[in-house]
Design a protein around this motif. Sequence first.
Motif, mmCIF file in Angstrom:
data_model
loop_
_atom_site.group_PDB
_atom_site.id
_atom_site.type_symbol
_atom_site.label_atom_id
_atom_site.label_comp_id
_atom_site.label_asym_id
_atom_site.label_seq_id
_atom_site.Cartn_x
_atom_site.Cartn_y
_atom_site.Cartn_z
ATOM 1 N N ASP A 147 -39.180 59.778 -109.096
ATOM 2 C CA ASP A 147 -37.751 59.868 -108.418
ATOM 3 C C ASP A 147 -38.303 59.156 -107.114
ATOM 4 O OD1 ASP A 147 -35.047 58.414 -107.642
ATOM 5 O OD2 ASP A 147 -34.503 59.179 -109.271
ATOM 6 N N ARG A 148 -38.564 57.845 -107.150
ATOM 7 C CA ARG A 148 -38.784 57.784 -105.573
ATOM 8 C C ARG A 148 -37.130 57.544 -104.457
ATOM 9 N NH1 ARG A 148 -43.826 53.454 -105.396
ATOM 10 N NH2 ARG A 148 -45.271 53.991 -106.692
ATOM 11 N N GLU A 149 -36.337 57.578 -104.943
ATOM 12 C CA GLU A 149 -35.326 58.019 -104.703
ATOM 13 C C GLU A 149 -35.316 59.785 -104.046
ATOM 14 O OE1 GLU A 149 -32.137 56.108 -106.209
ATOM 15 O OE2 GLU A 149 -32.517 54.167 -105.255
ATOM 16 N N LEU A 150 -35.741 60.637 -104.920
ATOM 17 C CA LEU A 150 -35.810 61.997 -104.880
ATOM 18 C C LEU A 150 -36.822 62.850 -104.211
ATOM 19 C CD1 LEU A 150 -33.469 63.121 -107.780
ATOM 20 C CD2 LEU A 150 -32.757 62.543 -105.214
ATOM 21 N N ARG A 152 -39.157 63.452 -101.666
ATOM 22 C CA ARG A 152 -39.585 63.778 -99.840
ATOM 23 C C ARG A 152 -40.366 63.749 -99.422
ATOM 24 N NH1 ARG A 152 -34.852 66.897 -98.515
ATOM 25 N NH2 ARG A 152 -33.346 66.593 -99.620
#
Length: 234
Positions: A147-150, A152
């Motif tokens: 999940d690229r939004e999560l 880091r």
Amino acid sequence: MKKTVAWGITGAGHFLTSSFRIFDQIKNEHDIRVNTFLSSAAEEVVRMYGLEKDLETISCGDYLEEIFLETQQGKSWPKTGRFLLEKYDALIVTPATSNTVSKIAHGTADSLVSNAVAQAVKGSVPVYVVPVDIAGVVVSELPFGIDRELCRKCNPCPPKDNCPNNAIADQIDLLKCNGCGLCKELCDYNAIKGGPVELKVRDVDTRNVEIIKNLEGITVLEKPEDIPGILADI
């Protein structure tokens, strides 16, 4: 006499783990042999979901308990000739992708599993099919992904550095991934997921399921959990 069932697996994630669970249950509860036929797509998907070792416990490798891979069978599918020799009590295809269902519906036999179905019908071996796309909306389980939004973009990245198959870069290469789940355990930010997603069933896939319901020698089951109930009939 010990019964022998052929299991055809095609390249779907939906119903895959539940199909494995049911066949494991069948092996534990019944005196039965399971000979497995994997499409080329199934070979990849079974590996993605980390089920290769589980398959080896269901089909141990003895005669009529082998694992046949499409990529190793050539284009004439010689092993499907067994369906004409009274070797099997039934062929169960689960999960059956919409692609395989379409081939069965329209008489195409150009893959290991679709050819197995054709030969089974010709040899009067009862065929049971569990389609992944019947009607409405289905909930399918996805393999691992980032999940690229999560994410880091940690450096060092424990999931990437410890992946036994070097399957992780910016995303997870599913052709290398074996579904072990180590990456998910090592990510401190819960950025690696594999989970349910809702999928709309196309009307053409629903029509093809209706076609195979009316074909001689083929029975459509709604879910893998229906399989134990048919064993008394084979």
